[in-house]
Design a protein around this motif. Sequence first.
Motif, PDB file in Angstrom:
ATOM      1  N   PHE A  90       0.834  -1.193   0.000  1.00  0.00           N
ATOM      2  CA  PHE A  90       0.000   0.000   0.000  1.00  0.00           C
ATOM      3  C   PHE A  90       0.869   1.244   0.000  1.00  0.00           C
ATOM      4  O   PHE A  90       1.864   1.329   0.723  1.00  0.00           O
ATOM      5  CB  PHE A  90      -0.908   0.045   1.231  1.00  0.00           C
ATOM      6  CG  PHE A  90      -2.004  -0.966   1.203  1.00  0.00           C
ATOM      7  CD1 PHE A  90      -1.908  -2.143   1.927  1.00  0.00           C
ATOM      8  CD2 PHE A  90      -3.150  -0.737   0.443  1.00  0.00           C
ATOM      9  CE1 PHE A  90      -2.923  -3.083   1.901  1.00  0.00           C
ATOM     10  CE2 PHE A  90      -4.169  -1.671   0.409  1.00  0.00           C
ATOM     11  CZ  PHE A  90      -4.053  -2.843   1.131  1.00  0.00           C
ATOM     12  N   CYS A  91       0.445   2.198  -0.798  1.00  0.00           N
ATOM     13  CA  CYS A  91       1.039   3.524  -0.805  1.00  0.00           C
ATOM     14  C   CYS A  91       0.081   4.457  -0.073  1.00  0.00           C
ATOM     15  O   CYS A  91      -1.141   4.257  -0.115  1.00  0.00           O
ATOM     16  CB  CYS A  91       1.230   3.969  -2.251  1.00  0.00           C
ATOM     17  SG  CYS A  91       1.895   5.628  -2.449  1.00  0.00           S
ATOM     18  N   ALA A  92       0.614   5.463   0.600  1.00  0.00           N
ATOM     19  CA  ALA A  92      -0.216   6.430   1.313  1.00  0.00           C
ATOM     20  C   ALA A  92       0.421   7.802   1.201  1.00  0.00           C
ATOM     21  O   ALA A  92       1.618   7.932   0.918  1.00  0.00           O
ATOM     22  CB  ALA A  92      -0.384   6.037   2.781  1.00  0.00           C
ATOM     23  N   SER A  93      -0.373   8.844   1.449  1.00  0.00           N
ATOM     24  CA  SER A  93       0.158  10.201   1.390  1.00  0.00           C
ATOM     25  C   SER A  93      -0.540  11.078   2.415  1.00  0.00           C
ATOM     26  O   SER A  93      -1.645  10.746   2.889  1.00  0.00           O
ATOM     27  CB  SER A  93      -0.012  10.790  -0.017  1.00  0.00           C
ATOM     28  OG  SER A  93      -1.382  11.032  -0.303  1.00  0.00           O
ATOM     29  N   LYS A  94       0.092  12.194   2.758  1.00  0.00           N
ATOM     30  CA  LYS A  94      -0.544  13.166   3.645  1.00  0.00           C
ATOM     31  C   LYS A  94       0.161  14.497   3.498  1.00  0.00           C
ATOM     32  O   LYS A  94       1.258  14.589   2.957  1.00  0.00           O
ATOM     33  CB  LYS A  94      -0.485  12.701   5.098  1.00  0.00           C
ATOM     34  CG  LYS A  94       0.825  12.905   5.819  1.00  0.00           C
ATOM     35  CD  LYS A  94       0.650  12.590   7.298  1.00  0.00           C
ATOM     36  CE  LYS A  94       1.890  12.936   8.109  1.00  0.00           C
ATOM     37  NZ  LYS A  94       2.022  14.388   8.298  1.00  0.00           N
TER      38      LYS A  94
END
Lengths: 114, 111
Positions: A90-94
């Motif tokens: 999984f890739c995530a961003s913020k």
Amino acid sequence: NAGVTQTPKFQVLKTGQSMTLQCAQDMNHNSMYWYRQDPGMGLRLIYYSASEGTTDKGEVPNGYNVSRLNKREFSLRLESAAPSQTSVYFCASKFLGTVNGEQYFGPGTRLTVT
Amino acid sequence: GQQLNQSPQSMFIQEGEDVSMNCTSSSIFNTWLWYKQEPGEGPVLLIALYKAGELTSNGRLTAQFGITRKDSFLNISASIPSDVGIYFCAAANSGNTPLVFGKGTRLSVIA
């Protein structure tokens, strides 16, 4: 507005093959993350990029490399795949600078290494 | 490293029942979050908590940030079949330190 997108959705590799998992976000986020998820293990951080131009190791970086190509894109590379790397990625961003958390996740890439 | 202990690991409940799950740590955190993951999807943020003692609701979901800053719980009232999934707690401190995740609570709802 697609959020966080990942390609491919599924991949089967033979031991020793290489591949790059792609991640892109269109939310103008600064920070991006790569996790792997294995049964009973929760989400484990592989690498992250706090902002464009920086990358740092997470909990399980061995066997992986990353590239923060630009603000939108963060790729994960397996140079020589091993069966132990069979997992869902999984890739995530913020946003950088907001309170921690509030990460947005992509739909995942299911990788099998035979 | 820092770890979050999430319990229970799994739950089987009847539709309409209330659900409670919690997350504890030996370390202090400034932010607690709860995510839900449905089969074949990535985790989705449900509730974020930023202040010790804070109680926050999102529809039938209620979460609390423990006063010691070492724990959090999530309650789901009147469960329905679409509540099925894995619920993860996560926590972080100030700065841009990455989230720490619990191992998840797998919820099954029997109609």
